[in-house]
Design an enzyme around this catalytic site. Sequence first.
Site, mmCIF file in Angstrom:
data_model
loop_
_atom_site.group_PDB
_atom_site.id
_atom_site.type_symbol
_atom_site.label_atom_id
_atom_site.label_comp_id
_atom_site.label_asym_id
_atom_site.label_seq_id
_atom_site.Cartn_x
_atom_site.Cartn_y
_atom_site.Cartn_z
ATOM 1 C CG HIS A 239 72.405 -21.314 -2.462
ATOM 2 N ND1 HIS A 239 73.425 -21.165 -1.543
ATOM 3 C CD2 HIS A 239 72.538 -20.271 -3.332
ATOM 4 C CE1 HIS A 239 74.135 -20.101 -1.854
ATOM 5 N NE2 HIS A 239 73.622 -19.530 -2.947
ATOM 6 C CD GLU A 240 70.707 -20.107 -6.857
ATOM 7 O OE1 GLU A 240 70.380 -18.908 -6.910
ATOM 8 O OE2 GLU A 240 71.904 -20.473 -6.765
ATOM 9 C CG HIS A 243 70.331 -16.168 -3.239
ATOM 10 N ND1 HIS A 243 71.026 -15.459 -2.285
ATOM 11 C CD2 HIS A 243 71.259 -16.956 -3.862
ATOM 12 C CE1 HIS A 243 72.304 -15.797 -2.314
ATOM 13 N NE2 HIS A 243 72.476 -16.712 -3.252
ATOM 14 C CG HIS A 249 76.264 -15.695 -0.976
ATOM 15 N ND1 HIS A 249 76.735 -15.145 -2.148
ATOM 16 C CD2 HIS A 249 75.484 -16.744 -1.353
ATOM 17 C CE1 HIS A 249 76.272 -15.841 -3.181
ATOM 18 N NE2 HIS A 249 75.510 -16.808 -2.717
ATOM 19 C CE1 TYR A 297 79.614 -17.467 -2.587
ATOM 20 C CE2 TYR A 297 81.842 -16.592 -2.625
ATOM 21 C CZ TYR A 297 80.549 -16.600 -3.104
ATOM 22 O OH TYR A 297 80.207 -15.735 -4.107
HETATM 23 ZN ZN LIG Z 1 74.095 -17.795 -3.820
#
Ligand SMILES: [Zn+2]
Length: 360
Positions: A239-240, A243, A249, A297
């Site tokens: 996930h990071e 980014h 997101h 999310y």
């Molecule tokens: Zn994030």
Amino acid sequence: MATLISGLLAGAGPALADDDDDLPDWLWQQQTEHPANLVTVPDITGRPRTIGFVDIDGYAVTEGDIVIGSPTDATSGKIRLPGVFPGAERLAVPPARIAVPPPEAPAATSTRQAAGTTPKVTAPPAGSAASPARPARLAACPGGPGGTATSQDDTLWPGGKVPYVLAPDLTPAAREAVTLAMQDFHRHTCVRFVPRTDEAGYLTIVSGTGCYSYVGRLGTGSQELSLGKGCERKGTAIHELLHALGFYHEHSRSDRDSAVTVHLENVMKGYETQFHKLSPEQNHLYGLLDYDSVMLYGQTFFSANGRDTLLPLVPVPIGQRQGFSRGDLAAVRTLYRCPPADPPPAPAPAPGGGGTSVPS
Ligand SMILES: [Zn+2]
């Protein structure tokens, strides 16, 4: 540039995760241990946008884990969020195709990384306890669903090559998580994380307070990506790293209303801006919103009362942090222009009710 600081808001008491299996423990901790700041500045379209952030390790962090600069810069409107706010340092070198090493053989059957990380599902799919039916509109999406990238190509990593440094005090668990994550990128995409030699711009992986990263490449110098306590797992590292590659997101997509409903009435006071929807000019969309994305999310993130804050329009689990979905991979491969020789995502669906995360 008109800048309005709305002041410090005391962190409202969220519904804390009720057991260790709930994914967003670190997220709540990060948010509640720090007061929320709100700032209103013109975004890349010129329209005013209010953004909430907290000061973590000397960074202004929004949406749980996205670094937008220093708190001082953020409060003065200098927000580093490419595709949303101007100001990220621009690169002269455009992304280009890179030579791809011979692919490794895909792993055979291993799927979910670890027990104890299954996202909470409050509305199990009818008819199947193991593998929820996917919406037909997603299954029909050519090229695979999902993927939200920023709209400034000059914040991509040239050639898909990402130099990195592991901080000396990186914990062994974080080191293992990021290593596994990078191996998955190498297995399934043409992006290559390489130990830094003398490259001007590079990632420094640190064990900071929780998880955070900038979105995209800043330019020259080091940009930190944190895998602190609670974040030392492969899916979170993916996930990071996504980014850092330029992805935002998934729930922030400009077209998200066709796939999810945001319940702001259940969101912690002061954190409503975490659910801001991008305008079409602010994002590049690949396919449709991907319920399986590691960038989406969960249903109760930032909930003040335990009730849903983000509800999918069909009863499927969301918020997984196990690993790539097929849509995540398709988006990476498209954004970084991976040549067709790159191995396709493995076709096997993930068992256990998690949708279509890609085996690794
Ligand atoms: Zn994030």
